[in-house]
Design a protein around this motif. Sequence first.
Motif, PDB file in Angstrom:
ATOM      1  N   SER A   1      12.653 -55.433 110.886  1.00  0.00           N
ATOM      2  CA  SER A   1      13.952 -55.208 111.529  1.00  0.00           C
ATOM      3  C   SER A   1      14.643 -53.971 110.967  1.00  0.00           C
ATOM      4  O   SER A   1      15.233 -53.177 111.715  1.00  0.00           O
ATOM      5  CB  SER A   1      14.836 -56.444 111.341  1.00  0.00           C
ATOM      6  OG  SER A   1      16.113 -56.244 111.918  1.00  0.00           O
ATOM      7  N   ASP A   2      14.556 -53.779 109.646  1.00  0.00           N
ATOM      8  CA  ASP A   2      15.157 -52.585 109.040  1.00  0.00           C
ATOM      9  C   ASP A   2      14.437 -51.314 109.485  1.00  0.00           C
ATOM     10  O   ASP A   2      15.074 -50.274 109.710  1.00  0.00           O
ATOM     11  CB  ASP A   2      15.118 -52.702 107.519  1.00  0.00           C
ATOM     12  CG  ASP A   2      16.007 -53.823 107.004  1.00  0.00           C
ATOM     13  OD1 ASP A   2      16.950 -54.198 107.725  1.00  0.00           O
ATOM     14  OD2 ASP A   2      15.752 -54.330 105.896  1.00  0.00           O
ATOM     15  N   LEU A   3      13.122 -51.387 109.618  1.00  0.00           N
ATOM     16  CA  LEU A   3      12.369 -50.220 110.078  1.00  0.00           C
ATOM     17  C   LEU A   3      12.720 -49.870 111.524  1.00  0.00           C
ATOM     18  O   LEU A   3      12.803 -48.689 111.882  1.00  0.00           O
ATOM     19  CB  LEU A   3      10.869 -50.483 109.947  1.00  0.00           C
ATOM     20  CG  LEU A   3      10.321 -50.553 108.522  1.00  0.00           C
ATOM     21  CD1 LEU A   3       8.835 -50.888 108.542  1.00  0.00           C
ATOM     22  CD2 LEU A   3      10.558 -49.243 107.785  1.00  0.00           C
ATOM     23  N   ILE A   4      12.934 -50.888 112.347  1.00  0.00           N
ATOM     24  CA  ILE A   4      13.340 -50.632 113.733  1.00  0.00           C
ATOM     25  C   ILE A   4      14.709 -49.967 113.770  1.00  0.00           C
ATOM     26  O   ILE A   4      14.955 -49.040 114.555  1.00  0.00           O
ATOM     27  CB  ILE A   4      13.336 -51.945 114.527  1.00  0.00           C
ATOM     28  CG1 ILE A   4      11.903 -52.456 114.701  1.00  0.00           C
ATOM     29  CG2 ILE A   4      13.991 -51.763 115.892  1.00  0.00           C
ATOM     30  CD1 ILE A   4      11.819 -53.808 115.364  1.00  0.00           C
ATOM     31  N   THR A   5      15.615 -50.422 112.915  1.00  0.00           N
ATOM     32  CA  THR A   5      16.942 -49.802 112.848  1.00  0.00           C
ATOM     33  C   THR A   5      16.853 -48.339 112.432  1.00  0.00           C
ATOM     34  O   THR A   5      17.523 -47.469 113.011  1.00  0.00           O
ATOM     35  CB  THR A   5      17.826 -50.576 111.859  1.00  0.00           C
ATOM     36  OG1 THR A   5      17.924 -51.939 112.274  1.00  0.00           O
ATOM     37  CG2 THR A   5      19.221 -49.976 111.798  1.00  0.00           C
ATOM     38  N   MET A   6      16.013 -48.060 111.444  1.00  0.00           N
ATOM     39  CA  MET A   6      15.875 -46.688 110.972  1.00  0.00           C
ATOM     40  C   MET A   6      15.169 -45.811 112.006  1.00  0.00           C
ATOM     41  O   MET A   6      15.535 -44.645 112.201  1.00  0.00           O
ATOM     42  CB  MET A   6      15.105 -46.674 109.652  1.00  0.00           C
ATOM     43  CG  MET A   6      14.972 -45.300 109.022  1.00  0.00           C
ATOM     44  SD  MET A   6      14.251 -45.374 107.370  1.00  0.00           S
ATOM     45  CE  MET A   6      12.680 -46.155 107.730  1.00  0.00           C
TER      46      MET A   6
END
Length: 225
Positions: free
Chosen positions: A77-82
Amino acid sequence: MQVIADNLQLLIEWLMGVPVGLKLNRPLSTVLGKFFLYHLYLWKTYIDIIKPIVSTIIFISSTVGLIGLSFQMALLSDLITMASLHCYCFYVYATRLYGITLHGLGSTLRMFGGRKWNPLRSRYDSGDFSWDQLCVGMFIFSSLLLLLPTLLVYYVVFLALRLCVLFLQGTLRRLIWIINSLPSYSLLLWILGSPSLAGKSNFSKYLCLVNKLNIFHLQATSYSK
């Protein structure tokens, strides 16, 4: 992230042409397309700079994340946000331009109705406008109205991208919540019939002589014993 940037570049170039047969305002579409492509070029340059650092962080986090599935999903999820940060910036730009256009149309329409905004009293008051002011207002209204379809197309496209990202992140958060709330280990032991979980229960009945009440005693034992 590079693949997302390349696909977004193709999408912007498609919007600069004739998307789905819509005849947009060519000068405005060209200006908006070059504006977004320039920011996309800056984003690609930024990716090339931080790519070694991000690769190291992902490797370390993935190694640590072997201890739990929820950690891996939170990392995803954090990678998708970034990776979708530039999509969010484009959505903000398109939303602001579309909002300014709607605000300008509303202001000119109120001017034609003889009303104006009073910032001191925070209300709409009646106003007297000269013929020259009405002509200028008509010119502004016509220009904004002709530019509105092009801005609307860009706004809808980037809004759809933003909603897709939010839907994906919301799905991951819901799955993380389910994984953390579900007793997965106990459920797995129950499915496998583990002796540490499965067992038998014994009820014992006692009679209290003082209050003449029946007292039941429950004792659970496992098969491992």
